[in-house]
Motif scaffolding. Structure first.
Motif, PDB file in Angstrom:
ATOM      1  N   GLY A 161       0.832  -1.206   0.000  1.00 22.94           N
ATOM      2  CA  GLY A 161       0.000   0.000   0.000  1.00 22.94           C
ATOM      3  C   GLY A 161       0.860   1.247   0.000  1.00 22.94           C
ATOM      4  N   ALA A 162       0.231   2.389  -0.296  1.00 21.10           N
ATOM      5  CA  ALA A 162       0.950   3.665  -0.212  1.00 21.10           C
ATOM      6  C   ALA A 162       1.468   3.888   1.207  1.00 21.10           C
ATOM      7  CB  ALA A 162       0.034   4.811  -0.652  1.00 21.10           C
ATOM      8  N   GLY A 163       0.708   3.417   2.197  1.00 23.22           N
ATOM      9  CA  GLY A 163       1.110   3.554   3.597  1.00 23.22           C
ATOM     10  C   GLY A 163       2.418   2.838   3.891  1.00 23.22           C
ATOM     11  N   ASP A 164       2.615   1.671   3.251  1.00 20.74           N
ATOM     12  CA  ASP A 164       3.886   0.947   3.424  1.00 20.74           C
ATOM     13  C   ASP A 164       5.057   1.783   2.928  1.00 20.74           C
ATOM     14  OD1 ASP A 164       2.890  -1.596   4.418  1.00 20.74           O
ATOM     15  OD2 ASP A 164       2.084  -1.941   2.399  1.00 20.74           O
ATOM     16  N   LEU A 165       4.849   2.471   1.819  1.00 14.78           N
ATOM     17  CA  LEU A 165       5.923   3.305   1.252  1.00 14.78           C
ATOM     18  C   LEU A 165       6.231   4.476   2.173  1.00 14.78           C
ATOM     19  CD1 LEU A 165       4.787   3.192  -2.476  1.00 14.78           C
ATOM     20  CD2 LEU A 165       6.863   2.162  -1.525  1.00 14.78           C
ATOM     21  N   MET A 166       5.177   5.066   2.729  1.00 16.38           N
ATOM     22  CA  MET A 166       5.387   6.209   3.639  1.00 16.38           C
ATOM     23  C   MET A 166       6.105   5.754   4.900  1.00 16.38           C
ATOM     24  SD  MET A 166       1.838   8.332   3.115  1.00 16.38           S
ATOM     25  CE  MET A 166       1.038   8.192   1.514  1.00 16.38           C
ATOM     26  N   ARG A 167       5.727   4.594   5.425  1.00 12.94           N
ATOM     27  CA  ARG A 167       6.420   4.053   6.610  1.00 12.94           C
ATOM     28  C   ARG A 167       7.891   3.779   6.289  1.00 12.94           C
ATOM     29  NH1 ARG A 167       1.502   2.013   7.887  1.00 12.94           N
ATOM     30  NH2 ARG A 167       1.709   0.241   6.452  1.00 12.94           N
ATOM     31  N   TRP A 168       8.142   3.217   5.102  1.00 12.97           N
ATOM     32  CA  TRP A 168       9.523   2.947   4.670  1.00 12.97           C
ATOM     33  C   TRP A 168      10.325   4.247   4.647  1.00 12.97           C
ATOM     34  CZ3 TRP A 168      13.030   4.388   0.976  1.00 12.97           C
ATOM     35  CH2 TRP A 168      14.110   3.534   0.728  1.00 12.97           C
ATOM     36  N   GLU A 169       9.700   5.310   4.128  1.00 16.30           N
ATOM     37  CA  GLU A 169      10.414   6.596   4.036  1.00 16.30           C
ATOM     38  C   GLU A 169      10.700   7.198   5.410  1.00 16.30           C
ATOM     39  OE1 GLU A 169       8.446   9.193   1.162  1.00 16.30           O
ATOM     40  OE2 GLU A 169       9.610   8.233  -0.442  1.00 16.30           O
ATOM     41  N   LYS A 170       9.821   6.939   6.371  1.00 14.60           N
ATOM     42  CA  LYS A 170      10.081   7.412   7.742  1.00 14.60           C
ATOM     43  C   LYS A 170      11.373   6.797   8.272  1.00 14.60           C
ATOM     44  CE  LYS A 170       5.998   8.940  10.163  1.00 14.60           C
ATOM     45  NZ  LYS A 170       4.778   8.450  10.761  1.00 14.60           N
ATOM     46  N   ASP A 171      11.582   5.508   7.971  1.00 13.87           N
ATOM     47  CA  ASP A 171      12.769   4.793   8.455  1.00 13.87           C
ATOM     48  C   ASP A 171      14.023   5.089   7.639  1.00 13.87           C
ATOM     49  OD1 ASP A 171      11.242   3.580  10.368  1.00 13.87           O
ATOM     50  OD2 ASP A 171      10.920   1.731   9.223  1.00 13.87           O
ATOM     51  N   HIS A 172      13.870   5.276   6.318  1.00 12.25           N
ATOM     52  CA  HIS A 172      15.044   5.267   5.433  1.00 12.25           C
ATOM     53  C   HIS A 172      15.225   6.547   4.623  1.00 12.25           C
ATOM     54  CE1 HIS A 172      15.403   1.038   6.406  1.00 12.25           C
ATOM     55  NE2 HIS A 172      14.153   0.849   6.051  1.00 12.25           N
ATOM     56  N   GLY A 173      14.348   7.503   4.816  1.00  9.31           N
ATOM     57  CA  GLY A 173      14.424   8.737   4.022  1.00  9.31           C
ATOM     58  C   GLY A 173      13.664   8.579   2.716  1.00  9.31           C
ATOM     59  N   GLU A 174      13.502   9.701   2.014  1.00 12.80           N
ATOM     60  CA  GLU A 174      12.704   9.680   0.774  1.00 12.80           C
ATOM     61  C   GLU A 174      13.334   8.756  -0.262  1.00 12.80           C
ATOM     62  OE1 GLU A 174      10.772  13.424  -0.349  1.00 12.80           O
ATOM     63  OE2 GLU A 174      11.496  13.057  -2.401  1.00 12.80           O
ATOM     64  N   ILE A 175      12.482   8.071  -1.023  1.00 16.72           N
ATOM     65  CA  ILE A 175      12.959   7.214  -2.120  1.00 16.72           C
ATOM     66  C   ILE A 175      13.786   8.075  -3.067  1.00 16.72           C
ATOM     67  CG2 ILE A 175      12.186   5.928  -4.164  1.00 16.72           C
ATOM     68  CD1 ILE A 175       9.680   5.138  -2.402  1.00 16.72           C
ATOM     69  N   PRO A 176      15.053   7.688  -3.328  1.00 15.35           N
ATOM     70  CA  PRO A 176      15.925   8.562  -4.138  1.00 15.35           C
ATOM     71  C   PRO A 176      15.377   8.786  -5.550  1.00 15.35           C
ATOM     72  CG  PRO A 176      17.174   6.708  -3.192  1.00 15.35           C
ATOM     73  CD  PRO A 176      15.729   6.442  -2.919  1.00 15.35           C
ATOM     74  N   ALA A 177      15.714   9.923  -6.137  1.00 12.34           N
ATOM     75  CA  ALA A 177      15.357  10.212  -7.535  1.00 12.34           C
ATOM     76  C   ALA A 177      15.958   9.128  -8.414  1.00 12.34           C
ATOM     77  CB  ALA A 177      15.901  11.577  -7.938  1.00 12.34           C
ATOM     78  N   ARG A 178      15.233   8.712  -9.450  1.00  9.27           N
ATOM     79  CA  ARG A 178      15.670   7.699 -10.420  1.00  9.27           C
ATOM     80  C   ARG A 178      15.715   6.277  -9.845  1.00  9.27           C
ATOM     81  NH1 ARG A 178      20.834   8.153 -11.276  1.00  9.27           N
ATOM     82  NH2 ARG A 178      20.782   6.923 -13.167  1.00  9.27           N
ATOM     83  N   ALA A 179      15.224   6.092  -8.618  1.00  7.49           N
ATOM     84  CA  ALA A 179      15.359   4.774  -7.987  1.00  7.49           C
ATOM     85  C   ALA A 179      14.532   3.702  -8.688  1.00  7.49           C
ATOM     86  CB  ALA A 179      14.937   4.848  -6.524  1.00  7.49           C
ATOM     87  N   ALA A 180      14.971   2.462  -8.502  1.00  8.38           N
ATOM     88  CA  ALA A 180      14.143   1.286  -8.740  1.00  8.38           C
ATOM     89  C   ALA A 180      13.591   0.879  -7.382  1.00  8.38           C
ATOM     90  CB  ALA A 180      14.980   0.170  -9.330  1.00  8.38           C
ATOM     91  N   VAL A 181      12.286   0.635  -7.316  1.00  7.73           N
ATOM     92  CA  VAL A 181      11.660   0.226  -6.060  1.00  7.73           C
ATOM     93  C   VAL A 181      11.264  -1.241  -6.185  1.00  7.73           C
ATOM     94  CG1 VAL A 181       9.743   0.626  -4.467  1.00  7.73           C
ATOM     95  CG2 VAL A 181      10.838   2.568  -5.632  1.00  7.73           C
ATOM     96  N   PHE A 182      11.972  -2.083  -5.417  1.00  6.74           N
ATOM     97  CA  PHE A 182      11.752  -3.534  -5.504  1.00  6.74           C
ATOM     98  C   PHE A 182      10.979  -3.988  -4.262  1.00  6.74           C
ATOM     99  CE2 PHE A 182      15.349  -5.161  -8.528  1.00  6.74           C
ATOM    100  CZ  PHE A 182      14.925  -4.271  -9.503  1.00  6.74           C
ATOM    101  N   LEU A 183       9.953  -4.784  -4.492  1.00  6.05           N
ATOM    102  CA  LEU A 183       9.111  -5.283  -3.409  1.00  6.05           C
ATOM    103  C   LEU A 183       9.528  -6.696  -3.021  1.00  6.05           C
ATOM    104  CD1 LEU A 183       6.683  -5.026  -1.532  1.00  6.05           C
ATOM    105  CD2 LEU A 183       5.190  -5.624  -3.464  1.00  6.05           C
ATOM    106  N   HIS A 184       9.951  -6.835  -1.773  1.00 11.54           N
ATOM    107  CA  HIS A 184      10.348  -8.143  -1.234  1.00 11.54           C
ATOM    108  C   HIS A 184       9.151  -8.761  -0.518  1.00 11.54           C
ATOM    109  CE1 HIS A 184      12.139 -10.497   2.259  1.00 11.54           C
ATOM    110  NE2 HIS A 184      12.400 -11.217   1.191  1.00 11.54           N
ATOM    111  N   THR A 185       8.642  -9.855  -1.081  1.00 14.32           N
ATOM    112  CA  THR A 185       7.510 -10.544  -0.458  1.00 14.32           C
ATOM    113  C   THR A 185       7.939 -11.874   0.141  1.00 14.32           C
ATOM    114  OG1 THR A 185       6.772 -11.916  -2.321  1.00 14.32           O
ATOM    115  CG2 THR A 185       6.083  -9.592  -2.349  1.00 14.32           C
TER     116      THR A 185
END
Lengths: 228, 228
Positions: A95-119
């Motif tokens: 969810g979008a909430g997961d991404l926001m929680r991730w950013e709280k811990d690790h900072g904003e997703i860097p520009a040009r990033a690849a976002v990989f989902l580990h399930t």
């Protein structure tokens, strides 16, 4: 350096589409004993094994593999894990909430990033039935991205592409490919059947995504490596 | 960042071996108009297009693609050019003297390096006949490495692998594959049909060699990128 690529073989699981898809095939054309040289021929579909989907896979007239800019294939990597939730619910999505929680811990997703989902799904590739995970009604059951997560990544961040360790960026029970379509309309790429995401840090790595370069291809097997 | 990979297509030239090799083939399994999704199936041999040869291609029991250590595939790149000589003699080869002259100008070949030979042949891929360059006696005529150059690289330097912009690391008129055999006995890899070497500095770049990871393969199409 970690290899995020599964080893492809005839046993490797694939997305079953009646009359369209089939397992990877390899057969010898020459052997050391008979010919002094060893080589094989292959038959495969573009979306088998660890592979990249190009925007033209779902979006008419969009980029094919060879047109994807190299600069978007060697980029910062953000790894978001929902593996804990998946352990009790294979239908869960990012969810979008997961991404926001991730950013709280690790900072904003860097520009040009690849976002990989580990399930955590990659460990199932050794048992094809468990990787495809078809239920009694012939619906696949595995986790994926939600529309809301894609809207967040496309609308509020500046990404190069996304990846997942399952067969599809859309959840298994989806029939509309909404995530694929939205992502490809925006000209971004996706990689599927990624391996070893549990061995990569959430942030700080780079990923090199190296698809075979075939003219007009909708997708291609890719070698994917994380370095940090 | 420069892509050293040719775009593979059915028109791309290949090493002709009667009854064994054939052009790359792609045919649609689904179209946006008919199926709402676009995808193809491929038939190919392991040594078509820009590709990597694994040691097991000629050396019984040697490493196949998936066993090549990742650390030998992302390495310093040394580019040696004999393009000027090739312009007047397609049968010329890289000698040990060429390597020594290169080292006088650029310093010793770095440890773990990939040594790529620029012959200028890649511009011929648009005209398959000129790339294969078969003469009246059906002998291929294109430049390659000499035994002496390989002896120097294996015996006196510490390389990861070699590469060339022609169809073969052995010169076209060779029938013994001496260079392949010596290199593969030493457990090193080779890449063939490399593109764009004229755009890479002689020294100072890194190369990322990313072959498709197929179980037991003697070779595989690869994406190859230089960064500096």
């Amino acid at each position: 350096m970690v290899d995020l690529t599964h080893t492809l073989s005839p046993e490797f699981p694939f997305l079953p589409v009646e009359g369209k898809t089939f397992p990877f095939r390899s057969s010898p054309i020459a052997t050391i004993k008979g010919d002094g040289v060893y080589a094989n021929r292959w038959e495969l579909t573009e979306h088998v094994g660890t592979h990249l989907d190009a925007p033209c896979h779902f979006a008419e007239g969009a980029m094919a593999i060879e047109a994807i800019p190299l600069e978007t294939l060697f980029v910062p990597l953000a790894v978001v894990s929902i593996a804990e939730r998946v352990a009790t619910n294979p239908d869960t999505t990012l969810g979008a909430g997961d991404l926001m929680r991730w950013e709280k811990d690790h900072g904003e997703i860097p520009a040009r990033a690849a976002v990989f989902l580990h399930t955590g799904w990659d460990v199932r590739t050794k048992e094809p039935g468990a990787f495809v995970n078809m239920d009694g009604a012939k619906t696949m059951r595995f986790p994926g991205f939600s529309d809301k997560a894609i809207e967040f990544l496309l609308g509020r961040r500046s990404i190069s592409g996304i990846g997942i360790d399952t067969l599809s960026i859309d959840p298994g029970r989806d029939k509309e490919y909404a995530v694929h379509k939205e992502l490809f309309r925006a000209g971004k790429w996706a990689v599927e059947c990624v391996a070893n995401l549990s061995r990569v840090p959430a942030t700080g790595a780079f990923v090199f995504v190296a698809p075979v370069k075939v003219a007009g291809a909708s997708g291609a097997p890719a070698r994917i490596v994380a370095v940090w």
